[in-house]
Design a protein around this motif. Structure first.
Motif, mmCIF file in Angstrom:
data_model
loop_
_atom_site.group_PDB
_atom_site.id
_atom_site.type_symbol
_atom_site.label_atom_id
_atom_site.label_comp_id
_atom_site.label_asym_id
_atom_site.label_seq_id
_atom_site.Cartn_x
_atom_site.Cartn_y
_atom_site.Cartn_z
ATOM 1 N N LEU A 100 -8.527 1.918 -4.457
ATOM 2 C CA LEU A 100 -7.162 1.968 -4.952
ATOM 3 C C LEU A 100 -6.337 2.740 -3.941
ATOM 4 C CD1 LEU A 100 -7.693 2.770 -8.728
ATOM 5 C CD2 LEU A 100 -7.119 0.577 -7.688
ATOM 6 N N THR A 117 0.806 -1.219 0.000
ATOM 7 C CA THR A 117 0.000 0.000 0.000
ATOM 8 C C THR A 117 0.837 1.267 0.000
ATOM 9 O OG1 THR A 117 -0.209 -0.089 2.398
ATOM 10 C CG2 THR A 117 -1.977 -1.107 1.081
ATOM 11 N N CYS A 118 2.152 1.175 -0.016
ATOM 12 C CA CYS A 118 2.964 2.399 -0.089
ATOM 13 C C CYS A 118 4.001 2.304 -1.201
ATOM 14 C CB CYS A 118 3.597 2.735 1.247
ATOM 15 S SG CYS A 118 4.711 1.497 1.913
ATOM 16 N N SER A 119 3.769 1.462 -2.173
ATOM 17 C CA SER A 119 4.690 1.333 -3.296
ATOM 18 C C SER A 119 4.433 2.430 -4.322
ATOM 19 C CB SER A 119 4.522 -0.044 -3.947
ATOM 20 O OG SER A 119 3.261 -0.131 -4.557
ATOM 21 N N ASP A 120 5.132 2.377 -5.441
ATOM 22 C CA ASP A 120 4.987 3.380 -6.487
ATOM 23 C C ASP A 120 3.718 3.206 -7.311
ATOM 24 O OD1 ASP A 120 7.307 4.665 -5.804
ATOM 25 O OD2 ASP A 120 8.541 3.536 -7.193
ATOM 26 N N ALA A 121 3.045 2.083 -7.191
ATOM 27 C CA ALA A 121 1.835 1.820 -7.973
ATOM 28 C C ALA A 121 0.625 1.759 -7.045
ATOM 29 C CB ALA A 121 1.974 0.496 -8.707
ATOM 30 N N ALA A 122 -0.536 2.157 -7.576
ATOM 31 C CA ALA A 122 -1.776 2.013 -6.812
ATOM 32 C C ALA A 122 -2.214 0.555 -6.880
ATOM 33 C CB ALA A 122 -2.863 2.909 -7.378
ATOM 34 N N VAL A 123 -2.701 0.041 -5.752
ATOM 35 C CA VAL A 123 -3.168 -1.342 -5.703
ATOM 36 C C VAL A 123 -4.605 -1.371 -5.203
ATOM 37 C CG1 VAL A 123 -0.891 -2.373 -5.382
ATOM 38 C CG2 VAL A 123 -2.189 -1.683 -3.392
ATOM 39 N N HIS A 144 -2.493 4.267 -2.890
ATOM 40 C CA HIS A 144 -1.145 4.657 -3.303
ATOM 41 C C HIS A 144 -0.513 5.418 -2.155
ATOM 42 C CE1 HIS A 144 2.219 6.097 -5.629
ATOM 43 N NE2 HIS A 144 1.900 7.332 -5.294
ATOM 44 N N ALA A 145 0.690 5.046 -1.787
ATOM 45 C CA ALA A 145 1.442 5.718 -0.727
ATOM 46 C C ALA A 145 0.649 5.767 0.585
ATOM 47 C CB ALA A 145 1.847 7.116 -1.169
#
Length: 72
Positions: free
Chosen positions: A61, A17-23, A63-64
């Motif tokens: 979604l 949940t804090c990577s460069d891509a939205a999940v 992101h970060a």
């Protein structure tokens, strides 16, 4: 430096949940202060839902560490 006590546990040097891509994750519990517990498919993490109008069961979604949209 010690990680924050509520920081998500990262796996393989990547936080879902804090990577460069939205999940896409599913909200399983709403908390106080515009936070939520989400199911990432690999565990549960706490994220902010301050920017979205979401309820338990919704897919959002993230992101970060911030929910940025609801998947309808």
């Amino acid at each position: 430096m010690n990680p924050e006590p509520n920081a998500p546990v990262c796996h393989d040097e990547v936080c879902l949940t804090c990577s460069d891509a939205a999940v896409a994750v599913t909200i399983v519990e709403l908390l106080a202060d515009e936070l939520a517990i989400v199911d990432t498919g690999q565990g549960r993490e706490e994220v902010s839902v301050a920017l979205v109008d979401a309820t338990v069961g919704d897919t959002v979604l993230v992101h970060a560490g911030e929910a940025i949209g609801v998947v309808r």
